[in-house]
Motif scaffolding. Sequence first.
Motif, PDB file in Angstrom:
ATOM      1  N   TYR A 182       5.995  13.361  -7.485  1.00  0.00           N
ATOM      2  CA  TYR A 182       6.776  13.188  -6.257  1.00  0.00           C
ATOM      3  C   TYR A 182       6.988  11.712  -5.969  1.00  0.00           C
ATOM      4  O   TYR A 182       6.348  10.848  -6.574  1.00  0.00           O
ATOM      5  N   ILE A 183       7.901  11.458  -5.067  1.00  0.00           N
ATOM      6  CA  ILE A 183       8.154  10.099  -4.604  1.00  0.00           C
ATOM      7  C   ILE A 183       7.588   9.987  -3.196  1.00  0.00           C
ATOM      8  O   ILE A 183       7.985  10.740  -2.294  1.00  0.00           O
ATOM      9  N   ARG A 184       6.664   9.080  -3.013  1.00  0.00           N
ATOM     10  CA  ARG A 184       6.083   8.876  -1.689  1.00  0.00           C
ATOM     11  C   ARG A 184       6.952   7.895  -0.904  1.00  0.00           C
ATOM     12  O   ARG A 184       7.705   7.106  -1.472  1.00  0.00           O
ATOM     13  N   GLY A 185       6.837   7.938   0.406  1.00  0.00           N
ATOM     14  CA  GLY A 185       7.540   6.972   1.240  1.00  0.00           C
ATOM     15  C   GLY A 185       6.775   5.657   1.291  1.00  0.00           C
ATOM     16  O   GLY A 185       5.570   5.616   1.002  1.00  0.00           O
ATOM     17  N   PRO A 186       7.445   4.557   1.607  1.00  0.00           N
ATOM     18  CA  PRO A 186       6.748   3.267   1.699  1.00  0.00           C
ATOM     19  C   PRO A 186       5.752   3.239   2.851  1.00  0.00           C
ATOM     20  O   PRO A 186       6.008   3.809   3.916  1.00  0.00           O
ATOM     21  N   ALA A 187       4.619   2.586   2.622  1.00  0.00           N
ATOM     22  CA  ALA A 187       3.604   2.461   3.677  1.00  0.00           C
ATOM     23  C   ALA A 187       4.083   1.506   4.775  1.00  0.00           C
ATOM     24  O   ALA A 187       4.983   0.691   4.559  1.00  0.00           O
ATOM     25  N   LYS A 188       3.475   1.621   5.911  1.00  0.00           N
ATOM     26  CA  LYS A 188       3.864   0.809   7.063  1.00  0.00           C
ATOM     27  C   LYS A 188       3.637  -0.681   6.812  1.00  0.00           C
ATOM     28  O   LYS A 188       2.611  -1.095   6.283  1.00  0.00           O
ATOM     29  N   VAL A 189       4.637  -1.464   7.183  1.00  0.00           N
ATOM     30  CA  VAL A 189       4.540  -2.928   7.090  1.00  0.00           C
ATOM     31  C   VAL A 189       3.851  -3.462   8.347  1.00  0.00           C
ATOM     32  O   VAL A 189       4.089  -2.969   9.455  1.00  0.00           O
ATOM     33  N   GLU A 190       3.021  -4.473   8.169  1.00  0.00           N
ATOM     34  CA  GLU A 190       2.331  -5.055   9.337  1.00  0.00           C
ATOM     35  C   GLU A 190       2.106  -6.544   9.121  1.00  0.00           C
ATOM     36  O   GLU A 190       1.478  -6.943   8.130  1.00  0.00           O
TER      37      GLU A 190
END
Length: 227
Positions: free
Chosen positions: A163-171
């Motif tokens: 699967y393709i995961r979504g990008p993690a949150k930027v901080e």
Amino acid sequence: MVNVDTVYQRVLAIANKEQRGYITPLEFNLLANQAQLSIFEDYFTQLNQALAAPGNESEYSDIVKTLNEKISIFKTRSALTYSNGYFSYPPGMHKLGTLYYRPGGSSIEKAIEVQEINPDELIDYNKSPLTSPTRSRPIYIRSTNGIEIFSKPSIVKNIETSYIRGPAKVEWGYVVTKEQALYNASTSNDFQLHASEEIVLVAKILGLAGITIQKQDLMAVEQQQQA
């Protein structure tokens, strides 16, 4: 990966140059995550368009290869958990890939692909002995509850998926010193996009902030910072 502090400093430099005021860390983090998701989602639109167009023979400028390289950062695979008749979607999934069954936990080389069907096709599949689902010919249906697999006998384990995961949150993490926000790498999360997207991220964030900037201005700021 694209360093979040590098992007923030360039955004601040251009905002100051355009006399648009200070963009706070909170504002930047909101805009940064929106920009990252927008660029990520656009990969799939661009890929569909590129696949419909003739390719080229260049190893390094083929659009499809370039987009697949950018998307590959997010490709992964995972075993699925079974509960109450459904296999749960993997956490953070953005797009489901190939579903496969590994009989007895066998190697991936011996895995059996599970075919996806539409719910209204299930009756037709069950009618014929040639298409009726078995462990060597399993099928599945997606729903909001999860993934429902059909086979005889039933399969309740050894299911994996790519699967393709979504990008993690930027901080952009920071500490306040003398009333100033100073970058704190230990509480920061970088952009998960391909390194080539750095200048696109800066432009996208500035655009979301309502700051119009030309490409040559972006390049000028980059050269100044490098100097």
